[in-house]
Enzyme design. Sequence first.
Site, short mmCIF file in Angstrom:
data_model
loop_
_atom_site.label_atom_id
_atom_site.label_comp_id
_atom_site.label_asym_id
_atom_site.label_seq_id
_atom_site.Cartn_x
_atom_site.Cartn_y
_atom_site.Cartn_z
CG ASP A 56 -1.71 1.19 1.46
OD1 ASP A 56 -2.39 1.61 0.51
OD2 ASP A 56 -1.66 1.76 2.56
CG ASP A 58 -2.25 7.80 0.83
OD1 ASP A 58 -1.31 8.62 0.82
OD2 ASP A 58 -3.23 7.89 0.07
#
Length: 309
Positions: A56, A58
Amino acid sequence: MSSNGKLQDAVVEALDIKNIPALMQSHCRIRDTAKVEQLLKEFVRAGPKSLQVVSDFDFTITKQRTEDGSRVPSTFAMFYACKSLPPGLKEEAHELQMKYHPIEIDPHIPDEEKLKYIVEWWTKSGELASGFPFDLSEIDEVTRQYVHNLRDRSPELFADLHRLDIPTLVFSAGLGNTVESLLRQAEMMHPNVKIVSNFLKYRDGLLDGLQDPLIHTFNKNESVLEGSDYFDQLHSRDHIILIGDSLGDANMASGASESSQVIKIGFLFHHVEENMKNYMDTFDIVLVDDQTMDVPRALVSLIEGLHKT
């Protein structure tokens, strides 16, 4: 079996999780140490040529908090800080953030119920980014001040992955243009890195929302890559290190080969006590308020160890 092969097997079988300092830190929680130890043995035996990384962005590649405790802005928030955006757009985006983010991180709301709110949030965010001219270089101007908010040792991790030619998929439900800008400015956008995210689109010279398909927390997984050249090159890469910060991130390897084995690493920061059980049940390794990439780097180094030439 050659004597060298026997020696390698002996070294692998002697692997003890207690001898891996990064995994012995107090903020590193492992529910099933025997499972993780066995996975590590298999990853080490297979070596870097069988490895891929899925991460991922953020609050995973970026930090979850700065040293003074302040929140690191999301990739969408960085976009909304661009100077030429229409008046009021930033405030509208902030209102969406205040409404939907608490739902996204609430441990008491089932994922099925969260899904409809997240789709609403992303759809409305795309609608905000429509109907006006925009120079993408403005994103570079904003992200330049946030490069230092990438998780400590992220550039070193990406350099290791590049050196070992390990495919690295950055899956982001945020804004892909911002992700790409940050990685490029941090010298992390190597040829082995692919970004799957939400990218801005244009029509008649004006912004026209986000490209399809919409990528959000609960649909980002490797199945969206099916049919692509990148997906084809992963067939022999059936050992996956997965890195994320939300429970939904744990599914990012879905769609990979059925024979794949996955070590799931989860960064936990919000609602630690309330979320701990779910994170421990979902991730193999849970890192509490760890703003570094030390554990993923340690695993990559361990996997490389027996295969150095």
